[in-house]
Design a protein around this motif. Structure first.
Motif, PDB file in Angstrom:
ATOM      1  N   ALA A  42      17.589 -18.437   4.239  1.00 44.52           N
ATOM      2  CA  ALA A  42      16.368 -17.719   4.422  1.00 44.52           C
ATOM      3  C   ALA A  42      16.468 -16.940   2.605  1.00 44.52           C
ATOM      4  O   ALA A  42      15.510 -18.230   1.964  1.00 44.52           O
ATOM      5  CB  ALA A  42      15.255 -17.110   5.100  1.00 44.52           C
ATOM      6  N   LEU A  43      17.420 -16.531   2.721  1.00 49.10           N
ATOM      7  CA  LEU A  43      17.193 -15.412   1.941  1.00 49.10           C
ATOM      8  C   LEU A  43      17.759 -16.403   0.929  1.00 49.10           C
ATOM      9  O   LEU A  43      17.309 -16.674  -0.408  1.00 49.10           O
ATOM     10  CB  LEU A  43      18.039 -13.966   1.686  1.00 49.10           C
ATOM     11  CG  LEU A  43      18.233 -13.661   0.305  1.00 49.10           C
ATOM     12  CD1 LEU A  43      16.898 -13.073  -0.244  1.00 49.10           C
ATOM     13  CD2 LEU A  43      18.880 -12.201   0.606  1.00 49.10           C
ATOM     14  N   ASN A  44      18.380 -17.099   1.133  1.00 54.51           N
ATOM     15  CA  ASN A  44      19.385 -17.908  -0.394  1.00 54.51           C
ATOM     16  C   ASN A  44      18.437 -19.083  -0.671  1.00 54.51           C
ATOM     17  O   ASN A  44      18.761 -19.587  -1.110  1.00 54.51           O
ATOM     18  CB  ASN A  44      20.861 -18.166   0.178  1.00 54.51           C
ATOM     19  CG  ASN A  44      21.997 -16.934  -0.729  1.00 54.51           C
ATOM     20  OD1 ASN A  44      22.520 -15.919  -1.362  1.00 54.51           O
ATOM     21  ND2 ASN A  44      21.912 -15.438   0.704  1.00 54.51           N
ATOM     22  N   GLN A  57      27.158 -21.159   4.043  1.00 50.99           N
ATOM     23  CA  GLN A  57      27.887 -19.325   3.509  1.00 50.99           C
ATOM     24  C   GLN A  57      29.056 -19.663   2.545  1.00 50.99           C
ATOM     25  O   GLN A  57      28.900 -18.375   1.574  1.00 50.99           O
ATOM     26  CB  GLN A  57      27.963 -18.546   5.399  1.00 50.99           C
ATOM     27  CG  GLN A  57      26.840 -18.530   5.764  1.00 50.99           C
ATOM     28  CD  GLN A  57      26.640 -17.930   7.290  1.00 50.99           C
ATOM     29  OE1 GLN A  57      27.340 -18.379   8.087  1.00 50.99           O
ATOM     30  NE2 GLN A  57      26.441 -16.311   7.311  1.00 50.99           N
ATOM     31  N   GLN A  58      29.639 -20.603   3.361  1.00 49.09           N
ATOM     32  CA  GLN A  58      30.961 -20.068   1.900  1.00 49.09           C
ATOM     33  C   GLN A  58      30.320 -20.373   0.406  1.00 49.09           C
ATOM     34  O   GLN A  58      30.915 -19.413  -0.240  1.00 49.09           O
ATOM     35  CB  GLN A  58      32.390 -21.413   1.996  1.00 49.09           C
ATOM     36  CG  GLN A  58      32.822 -21.372   1.387  1.00 49.09           C
ATOM     37  CD  GLN A  58      34.140 -22.853   1.435  1.00 49.09           C
ATOM     38  OE1 GLN A  58      33.536 -23.951   2.266  1.00 49.09           O
ATOM     39  NE2 GLN A  58      35.331 -22.301   2.007  1.00 49.09           N
ATOM     40  N   PRO A  67      19.943 -20.031  14.090  1.00 48.32           N
ATOM     41  CA  PRO A  67      21.193 -19.674  13.763  1.00 48.32           C
ATOM     42  C   PRO A  67      21.389 -18.098  13.317  1.00 48.32           C
ATOM     43  O   PRO A  67      20.388 -17.215  13.344  1.00 48.32           O
ATOM     44  CB  PRO A  67      21.125 -20.093  12.529  1.00 48.32           C
ATOM     45  CG  PRO A  67      20.286 -21.056  11.701  1.00 48.32           C
ATOM     46  CD  PRO A  67      19.079 -21.113  12.844  1.00 48.32           C
ATOM     47  N   ARG A  68      22.479 -17.569  14.252  1.00 50.08           N
ATOM     48  CA  ARG A  68      23.085 -15.982  13.563  1.00 50.08           C
ATOM     49  C   ARG A  68      22.185 -15.259  12.774  1.00 50.08           C
ATOM     50  O   ARG A  68      21.540 -14.018  12.181  1.00 50.08           O
ATOM     51  CB  ARG A  68      24.670 -15.590  13.799  1.00 50.08           C
ATOM     52  CG  ARG A  68      24.427 -15.508  14.955  1.00 50.08           C
ATOM     53  CD  ARG A  68      25.791 -14.878  15.753  1.00 50.08           C
ATOM     54  NE  ARG A  68      26.856 -15.744  15.194  1.00 50.08           N
ATOM     55  CZ  ARG A  68      27.895 -14.341  14.657  1.00 50.08           C
ATOM     56  NH1 ARG A  68      28.261 -14.023  15.501  1.00 50.08           N
ATOM     57  NH2 ARG A  68      29.125 -14.983  13.808  1.00 50.08           N
ATOM     58  N   HIS A  69      22.647 -16.071  11.314  1.00 52.72           N
ATOM     59  CA  HIS A  69      22.747 -15.328   9.761  1.00 52.72           C
ATOM     60  C   HIS A  69      21.576 -16.230   9.020  1.00 52.72           C
ATOM     61  O   HIS A  69      20.981 -16.631   7.973  1.00 52.72           O
ATOM     62  CB  HIS A  69      23.384 -15.507   9.290  1.00 52.72           C
ATOM     63  CG  HIS A  69      25.283 -15.127   9.969  1.00 52.72           C
ATOM     64  ND1 HIS A  69      24.914 -13.789  10.031  1.00 52.72           N
ATOM     65  CD2 HIS A  69      26.321 -15.951  10.508  1.00 52.72           C
ATOM     66  CE1 HIS A  69      26.568 -13.918  10.729  1.00 52.72           C
ATOM     67  NE2 HIS A  69      26.646 -15.250  10.203  1.00 52.72           N
ATOM     68  N   ALA A  70      20.391 -16.142  10.651  1.00 53.43           N
ATOM     69  CA  ALA A  70      18.962 -16.985   9.414  1.00 53.43           C
ATOM     70  C   ALA A  70      18.534 -16.221   8.342  1.00 53.43           C
ATOM     71  O   ALA A  70      17.835 -16.687   7.514  1.00 53.43           O
ATOM     72  CB  ALA A  70      18.130 -16.899  10.822  1.00 53.43           C
ATOM     73  N   LYS A 126      27.346 -27.099   9.211  1.00 48.38           N
ATOM     74  CA  LYS A 126      26.964 -27.078   7.684  1.00 48.38           C
ATOM     75  C   LYS A 126      26.827 -25.965   7.422  1.00 48.38           C
ATOM     76  O   LYS A 126      26.569 -25.244   5.719  1.00 48.38           O
ATOM     77  CB  LYS A 126      25.703 -28.095   8.203  1.00 48.38           C
ATOM     78  CG  LYS A 126      26.325 -29.519   8.272  1.00 48.38           C
ATOM     79  CD  LYS A 126      26.384 -30.079   7.220  1.00 48.38           C
ATOM     80  CE  LYS A 126      25.812 -31.724   6.894  1.00 48.38           C
ATOM     81  NZ  LYS A 126      26.863 -32.018   6.289  1.00 48.38           N
ATOM     82  N   LEU A 127      25.845 -25.104   8.206  1.00 49.34           N
ATOM     83  CA  LEU A 127      26.296 -23.783   7.692  1.00 49.34           C
ATOM     84  C   LEU A 127      27.110 -22.741   7.413  1.00 49.34           C
ATOM     85  O   LEU A 127      27.106 -22.178   6.764  1.00 49.34           O
ATOM     86  CB  LEU A 127      24.885 -22.994   9.429  1.00 49.34           C
ATOM     87  CG  LEU A 127      23.457 -23.443   9.324  1.00 49.34           C
ATOM     88  CD1 LEU A 127      23.033 -22.656  10.719  1.00 49.34           C
ATOM     89  CD2 LEU A 127      23.104 -23.715   8.221  1.00 49.34           C
TER      90      LEU A 127
END
Length: 312
Positions: A170-172, A297-298, A163-166, A292-293
């Motif tokens: 991962a952090l969250n 993020q929402q 994913p672009r916002h991997a 799903k991602l």
């Protein structure tokens, strides 16, 4: 349209015919078959006896599903659910091949998202979850974190899209893992797969559960969170269902369910990218995973996210 053994035109039909021949002692001679739609992992079939009105549901494992489905554990869960009357009777004739055979249940129908707009159907589903969570302990313990870790290893091995916002994901995910593990996990026999078609509604409004291949010992709030997410419930309906299950609504329970709802999206997004690389089924796994991602993020971008983690 039911087909006779020997008339296969595709590999999937050859697979079900081979299974029918291997289990001829159960099905008898002259049994016929037809596909059952709805699954996105395996090929599913209805097998009909030639000499009786008896029908069976047969699941042929999909390509690559052995990477994330323990068929022995799935049989264990199916067996215990059937004994409790929560699931249909199971036959173990081809269990050694990973092929699942159940009674076909024509007096029930698969649910839809629309069905769970009805409060009575929602209450029946909660009753089914309570029954599931009260089953004897399952042989497999697999939390949402175990599932996520497993899929991320598989993604790396397969060269699946990242994913672009991997880093954000991962952090969250780590924040949620740390908070959840610090609070402790409430492990119970969990269903883990609330696709609407897995809830079979009877004329009396009761619900049976089918398809236990993802079942494991897991946190009970994961089962609620993933179902709430699948059904797109409003916070008001979620509160109604939390009260139906627990008898009360507290900020701590709401937080636990919400965090599990977000984690479920990470799990199924990763699962989708694995399926993208291994599945032979005609399904847009990439689109499913990206969607799903977006919801993960929402949830995690909401200012309430950090407060929910603290409440665990």
């Amino acid at each position: 349209m039911m087909k006779a053994v020997g008339s296969a035109e595709s590999q999937a039909e050859r697979d079900i015919e081979a299974a029918m021949l291997d289990a001829r002692a159960l099905f008898g001679e002259g049994a016929r078959y037809a596909p059952v739609s709805g699954g996105i992992s395996n090929s599913n079939w209805r097998v009909q006896s030639a000499c009786t009105s008896r029908d069976w549901f047969v699941k042929i494992p999909g390509n690559g599903t052995e990477m994330f489905i323990d068929r022995v554990a799935a049989m264990d869960a199916s067996r215990k659910a059937a004994a409790a009357g929560l699931g249909p009777k199971i036959y173990e004739d081809l269990a050694h091949q990973g092929v699942e055979i159940n009674d076909f249940i024509p007096d029930r129908r698969p649910s839809t998202h629309a069905d769970f707009g009805n409060p009575a159907n929602r209450a029946a589903a909660i009753a089914a979850y309570r029954q599931m969570h009260a089953l004897p302990a399952l042989g497999l313990t697999k939390t949402v974190f175990d599932m996520i870790d497993e899929h991320h290893v598989q993604m790396a091995e397969l060269g699946a899209p990242v994913p672009r916002h991997a880093e954000w994901i991962a952090l969250n995910t780590k924040m949620a893992r740390d908070a959840m593990q610090a609070s402790g996990l409430d492990l119970v026999p969990s269903f883990n797969d609330p696709m609407p078609g897995n809830f079979m509604i009877g004329a009396d409004g009761s619900i049976m559960l089918i398809d236990y291949e993802y079942a494991s010992m897991n946190d009970r709030c994961y089962d609620l969170g993933i179902w709430f997410g699948e059904m797109f419930y409003t916070p008001e309906v979620e509160a109604e269902l939390i009260e139906e299950y627990f008898g009360r609504v507290t900020p701590e329970i709401v937080a636990r369910v919400t965090v599990h709802k977000a984690l479920a999206d990470v799990k199924w997004a990763a699962w989708s990218m694995v399926q993208l690389k291994v599945s032979a089924l005609d399904f847009d796994f990439y689109k499913y995973g990206v969607w799903k991602l977006m919801r993960f993020q929402q949830i995690t971008s909401d200012p309430a996210w950090k407060e929910q983690l603290r409440r665990l």
